[in-house]
Design a protein around this motif. Structure first.
Motif, PDB file in Angstrom:
ATOM      1  N   TYR A 251      -1.070  13.310  15.942  1.00 36.80           N
ATOM      2  CA  TYR A 251      -2.061  14.134  15.246  1.00 36.80           C
ATOM      3  C   TYR A 251      -3.178  13.206  14.777  1.00 36.80           C
ATOM      4  O   TYR A 251      -2.948  12.318  13.953  1.00 36.80           O
ATOM      5  CB  TYR A 251      -1.422  14.854  14.060  1.00 36.80           C
ATOM      6  CG  TYR A 251      -0.364  15.854  14.462  1.00 36.80           C
ATOM      7  CD1 TYR A 251      -0.684  17.192  14.647  1.00 36.80           C
ATOM      8  CD2 TYR A 251       0.958  15.463  14.657  1.00 36.80           C
ATOM      9  CE1 TYR A 251       0.282  18.117  15.014  1.00 36.80           C
ATOM     10  CE2 TYR A 251       1.932  16.373  15.024  1.00 36.80           C
ATOM     11  CZ  TYR A 251       1.591  17.704  15.195  1.00 36.80           C
ATOM     12  OH  TYR A 251       2.546  18.612  15.561  1.00 36.80           O
ATOM     13  N   LEU A 252      -4.376  13.412  15.322  1.00 38.31           N
ATOM     14  CA  LEU A 252      -5.507  12.541  15.024  1.00 38.31           C
ATOM     15  C   LEU A 252      -6.610  13.330  14.334  1.00 38.31           C
ATOM     16  O   LEU A 252      -6.825  14.509  14.633  1.00 38.31           O
ATOM     17  CB  LEU A 252      -6.060  11.913  16.305  1.00 38.31           C
ATOM     18  CG  LEU A 252      -5.069  11.157  17.197  1.00 38.31           C
ATOM     19  CD1 LEU A 252      -5.777  10.654  18.440  1.00 38.31           C
ATOM     20  CD2 LEU A 252      -4.425  10.003  16.450  1.00 38.31           C
ATOM     21  N   GLU A 253      -7.306  12.653  13.441  1.00 38.29           N
ATOM     22  CA  GLU A 253      -8.502  13.215  12.832  1.00 38.29           C
ATOM     23  C   GLU A 253      -9.701  12.501  13.431  1.00 38.29           C
ATOM     24  O   GLU A 253      -9.871  11.295  13.266  1.00 38.29           O
ATOM     25  CB  GLU A 253      -8.470  13.034  11.316  1.00 38.29           C
ATOM     26  CG  GLU A 253      -9.679  13.652  10.628  1.00 38.29           C
ATOM     27  CD  GLU A 253      -9.680  13.392   9.134  1.00 38.29           C
ATOM     28  OE1 GLU A 253      -9.373  14.320   8.372  1.00 38.29           O
ATOM     29  OE2 GLU A 253      -9.974  12.239   8.738  1.00 38.29           O
ATOM     30  N   ALA A 254     -10.521  13.270  14.162  1.00 42.12           N
ATOM     31  CA  ALA A 254     -11.711  12.698  14.804  1.00 42.12           C
ATOM     32  C   ALA A 254     -12.921  12.966  13.913  1.00 42.12           C
ATOM     33  O   ALA A 254     -13.225  14.115  13.602  1.00 42.12           O
ATOM     34  CB  ALA A 254     -11.917  13.311  16.184  1.00 42.12           C
TER      35      ALA A 254
ATOM     36  N   GLN B   5      -3.125  10.677  11.825  1.00 41.84           N
ATOM     37  CA  GLN B   5      -2.613  11.540  10.746  1.00 41.84           C
ATOM     38  C   GLN B   5      -1.197  12.020  11.058  1.00 41.84           C
ATOM     39  O   GLN B   5      -0.716  12.957  10.422  1.00 41.84           O
ATOM     40  CB  GLN B   5      -3.540  12.748  10.581  1.00 41.84           C
ATOM     41  CG  GLN B   5      -4.971  12.408  10.238  1.00 41.84           C
ATOM     42  CD  GLN B   5      -5.124  11.927   8.817  1.00 41.84           C
ATOM     43  OE1 GLN B   5      -4.408  12.358   7.924  1.00 41.84           O
ATOM     44  NE2 GLN B   5      -6.043  11.011   8.585  1.00 41.84           N
ATOM     45  N   THR B   6      -0.519  11.352  12.018  1.00 40.38           N
ATOM     46  CA  THR B   6       0.784  11.833  12.474  1.00 40.38           C
ATOM     47  C   THR B   6       1.795  11.883  11.340  1.00 40.38           C
ATOM     48  O   THR B   6       2.484  12.892  11.141  1.00 40.38           O
ATOM     49  CB  THR B   6       1.311  10.941  13.618  1.00 40.38           C
ATOM     50  OG1 THR B   6       0.346  10.911  14.673  1.00 40.38           O
ATOM     51  CG2 THR B   6       2.618  11.484  14.153  1.00 40.38           C
ATOM     52  N   ASN B   7       1.900  10.793  10.588  1.00 36.57           N
ATOM     53  CA  ASN B   7       2.890  10.759   9.505  1.00 36.57           C
ATOM     54  C   ASN B   7       2.574  11.796   8.432  1.00 36.57           C
ATOM     55  O   ASN B   7       3.480  12.477   7.923  1.00 36.57           O
ATOM     56  CB  ASN B   7       2.946   9.357   8.884  1.00 36.57           C
ATOM     57  CG  ASN B   7       3.527   8.336   9.832  1.00 36.57           C
ATOM     58  OD1 ASN B   7       4.299   8.669  10.727  1.00 36.57           O
ATOM     59  ND2 ASN B   7       3.160   7.083   9.673  1.00 36.57           N
ATOM     60  N   LEU B   8       1.286  11.929   8.093  1.00 35.43           N
ATOM     61  CA  LEU B   8       0.902  12.921   7.090  1.00 35.43           C
ATOM     62  C   LEU B   8       1.212  14.334   7.584  1.00 35.43           C
ATOM     63  O   LEU B   8       1.680  15.180   6.818  1.00 35.43           O
ATOM     64  CB  LEU B   8      -0.587  12.791   6.773  1.00 35.43           C
ATOM     65  CG  LEU B   8      -1.022  11.513   6.040  1.00 35.43           C
ATOM     66  CD1 LEU B   8      -2.539  11.488   5.884  1.00 35.43           C
ATOM     67  CD2 LEU B   8      -0.360  11.425   4.675  1.00 35.43           C
ATOM     68  N   LYS B   9       0.936  14.569   8.885  1.00 33.72           N
ATOM     69  CA  LYS B   9       1.194  15.896   9.442  1.00 33.72           C
ATOM     70  C   LYS B   9       2.685  16.197   9.459  1.00 33.72           C
ATOM     71  O   LYS B   9       3.105  17.313   9.117  1.00 33.72           O
ATOM     72  CB  LYS B   9       0.623  15.961  10.858  1.00 33.72           C
ATOM     73  CG  LYS B   9       0.580  17.357  11.448  1.00 33.72           C
ATOM     74  CD  LYS B   9      -0.439  18.216  10.758  1.00 33.72           C
ATOM     75  CE  LYS B   9      -0.562  19.585  11.414  1.00 33.72           C
ATOM     76  NZ  LYS B   9      -1.568  20.425  10.755  1.00 33.72           N
ATOM     77  N   LYS B  10       3.481  15.202   9.858  1.00 32.62           N
ATOM     78  CA  LYS B  10       4.926  15.403   9.878  1.00 32.62           C
ATOM     79  C   LYS B  10       5.469  15.650   8.472  1.00 32.62           C
ATOM     80  O   LYS B  10       6.356  16.484   8.273  1.00 32.62           O
ATOM     81  CB  LYS B  10       5.612  14.182  10.505  1.00 32.62           C
ATOM     82  CG  LYS B  10       5.416  14.083  12.007  1.00 32.62           C
ATOM     83  CD  LYS B  10       6.141  12.875  12.584  1.00 32.62           C
ATOM     84  CE  LYS B  10       5.980  12.814  14.104  1.00 32.62           C
ATOM     85  NZ  LYS B  10       6.650  11.628  14.677  1.00 32.62           N
ATOM     86  N   ASP B  11       4.916  14.915   7.501  1.00 37.48           N
ATOM     87  CA  ASP B  11       5.331  15.135   6.107  1.00 37.48           C
ATOM     88  C   ASP B  11       4.969  16.543   5.651  1.00 37.48           C
ATOM     89  O   ASP B  11       5.739  17.199   4.937  1.00 37.48           O
ATOM     90  CB  ASP B  11       4.676  14.100   5.192  1.00 37.48           C
ATOM     91  CG  ASP B  11       5.239  12.710   5.391  1.00 37.48           C
ATOM     92  OD1 ASP B  11       6.335  12.602   5.967  1.00 37.48           O
ATOM     93  OD2 ASP B  11       4.585  11.725   4.981  1.00 37.48           O
ATOM     94  N   ALA B  12       3.785  17.013   6.068  1.00 33.42           N
ATOM     95  CA  ALA B  12       3.362  18.363   5.688  1.00 33.42           C
ATOM     96  C   ALA B  12       4.271  19.420   6.314  1.00 33.42           C
ATOM     97  O   ALA B  12       4.648  20.394   5.656  1.00 33.42           O
ATOM     98  CB  ALA B  12       1.915  18.593   6.114  1.00 33.42           C
TER      99      ALA B  12
END
Length: 587
Positions: free
Chosen positions: A316-319, A341-348
């Protein structure tokens, strides 16, 4: 002052003024590398303009005055070239050290001072005279010892700067080569002209051809600005890029081709082995991202989320899209910053799942409280009232005997309900541990059959098991006991009088044991099958009006999941039901 302008002086004054204008224009573009380059051109302008006035002078005193002005540019020009090369190659830290800066400033300042005070020591010029043998008066000089020192300093800085630039260009991407060569050629031409002059190759007598070489330099720089877009990447985008080095970045041209990137970007994309990123169309790198390209094509800056498959997992990337258009002479280009944002997305996602799980637990808790307040309270109140009536001699022994079967059923129901609630509640407590072990499945099944024998005998139900001795499974004994008890209890409850219940166990290929409890009772409707393992309140009375809580099979599903097993049901109305339990046989 008296001036007699000639062709040489007019050309120098005109080109010097043009160089001054170009240097001022470039200086405004900002950035260390650009400003050092513009200061170098400014020094050239001083040299050219002052030399133009020198060539238009006829007296020695006026010639010396303009020579003194010339050396402001001559002495500082190699210094600015060297500082430009350092900044261009990303080595600004060297000249930002105070000691290094003082050392490189000493020589040009000392040279200017030597020229201005030459009349007292003659160390820079041994002699300066006016030669009137040509078409116009010229200064004829004889070099002193400091002049030779300055020449060594001049070419030493030239060589160091060229070495840094050429080393950088050797490793640069092909898309920059036209820009890079225009910088190198425009800077080297005057040096070559000056070297020819110092070696004594003078086709115009005492006229120094070095300032005239800057005509070519100015021309090359103008070509670079218009044709090769000189400074589009240096340093505007390049300096922006350096600010984003912790994240991945891409620099794009007007056609959305990649013209620059940092190494971090390789962690965010799948680049085929051997394929070069420079010059690649952005759509060949970011596949199936229509919203992303729609934003770029509409020239709309801002952030957008991308989901890319990278190294067998979704990232998950924020461009962050940034468009730059520095001036009318340079094309638009864009910078795309990518942040993982992969870790943040997985946490969410995990937080959302936990919130959903908590909501389900709260719903189940509310149901349990409802059961306790109604189903559990009712039988206890009935028993309490009957005991009070006995104590007050309000009912006879015969009447009590007639009530005792009903009271017995209520007590059995209440006991089973309490047992399910207590075991399930205990399993939900934080820190509750599952004690898995290898145990004998046949022994557990026989114990449960004996436990249910009274209720089965009441309905004349035969419980037949086909489980070989020594069949072992790996699970929590207490939890599996609760599961078997609930399934058997349901089978008895929904069997008619004179029915049969068959229990079988067989090894599976995947090191699991399949235990099936099959009855020939009334069966289960399809709409009920979809609900009985879900957290919905489904209660149905048995063939002899036995009550159910709707909690037992939910507990079973939860316990099987905790033991790496599963529980399923198949049924047809009127033909009975078959519950199958899968348990691991090894650790």
């Amino acid at each position: 002052m008296d001036f007699t302008f000639n062709g040489f002086s007019i050309v120098l004054l005109t080109c010097g003024a043009a160089t001054f204008v170009v240097s001022t224009y470039i200086f405004r573009k900002g950035g260390d590398a650009v400003r050092w380059f513009s200061l170098m051109m400014f020094a050239n302008a001083i040299w050219s303009i002052a030399y133009g006035f020198e060539l238009a002078s006829s007296t020695l005193s006026q010639i010396k005055l303009f020579i003194n002005i010339e050396y402001i540019g001559i002495a500082t020009l190699p210094l600015f070239w060297f500082l430009f090369a350092l900044s261009f190659c990303g080595k600004e830290s060297w000249y930002k050290k105070p000691l290094n800066l003082i050392l490189i400033l000493l020589f040009p300042l000392a040279t200017i001072l030597m020229v201005w005070t030459n009349a007292y020591h003659h160390l820079h010029y041994s002699t300066i005279i006016v030669d009137s043998s040509g078409p116009f008066p010229l200064a004829s000089i004889k070099a002193g010892i400091w002049y030779h020192f300055f020449t060594i300093y001049f070419y030493l800085l030239l060589a160091c700067g060229c070495f840094l630039i050429l080393r950088k260009f050797r490793s640069s991407d092909p898309i920059y080569r036209k820009q890079n060569y225009s910088i190198v050629i425009s800077a080297i031409v005057p040096w070559l002209a000056n070297m020819v002059y110092l070696l004594g190759l003078r086709p115009f007598g005492h006229v120094d051809v070095t300032p005239f070489a800057f005509i070519i330099t100015t021309f090359l720089i103008l070509i670079g600005i218009y044709r090769f877009k000189l400074f589009d990447i240096i340093p505007i985008a390049r300096e922006k890029v350096l600010e984003l080095m912790q994240d991945g970045f891409l620099v794009l041209d007007q056609q959305n081709r990649i013209i620059d990137y940092n190494k971090s970007i390789l962690d965010y994309i799948n680049l085929p082995e051997g394929k070069k990123l420079i010059g690649t169309d952005l759509q060949d790198v970011f596949l199936h991202q229509p919203d992303f390209f729609n934003r770029i094509n509409k020239h709309k800056a801002g952030k957008i989320e991308l989901i890319l498959p990278v190294k067998d997992e979704d990232k998950y990337l924020e461009a962050d899209i940034l468009f730059l258009n520095d001036n009318k002479l340079s094309n638009d280009f864009s910078i795309i910053k990518l942040q993982d944002q992969t870790n943040l997305k997985k946490d969410a996602i995990k937080t959302k799942e936990q919130a959903n799980e908590l909501e389900k637990l709260n719903q189940l808790k509310d149901r349990i409280f409802s059961i306790i307040s109604h189903d559990l309270r009712g039988p206890l109140v009935n028993l309490s009232e009957v005991l009070k009536m006995i104590a007050k001699d309000q009912i006879t022994s015969e009447e009590f005997k007639s009530l005792s079967p009903t009271l017995s059923k209520d007590i059995i129901y209440t006991t089973d309900l309490l047992e399910n609630i207590l075991h399930w509640s205990r399993s939900q407590l934080k820190g509750f541990g599952i004690k898995k072990e290898l145990f004998n499945l046949r022994n557990l099944i026989i114990n449960e059959i004996n436990y249910h024998l009274p209720s089965a005998t009441t309905k004349k139900i035969k419980i037949i098991h086909d489980v070989f001795p020594g069949e072992m499974v790996y699970a929590d004994v207490l939890m599996i006991q609760i599961v078997m008890r609930n399934v058997l209890n349901n089978a008895i409850k929904f069997c008619n009088v004179n029915s049969e219940i068959h229990i079988t166990a067989a090894y599976q290929k995947n090191q699991t044991m399949l235990i099936c409890i099959q009855d020939n009772g009334v069966g289960i409707a399809e709409d009920v099958i979809d609900k009985i393992f879900k957290e919905e309140n489904v209660t149905t009375r048995g063939t002899l009006n036995e009550k159910g809580t709707g909690l037992g099979l939910i507990v079973c599903k939860d316990f099987m999941k905790r033991n790496d097993g599963d529980i399923t049901v198949t049924s047809k109305v009127g033909e009975g039901a078959k519950f199958c339990i899968t348990l691991p046989t090894t650790k």
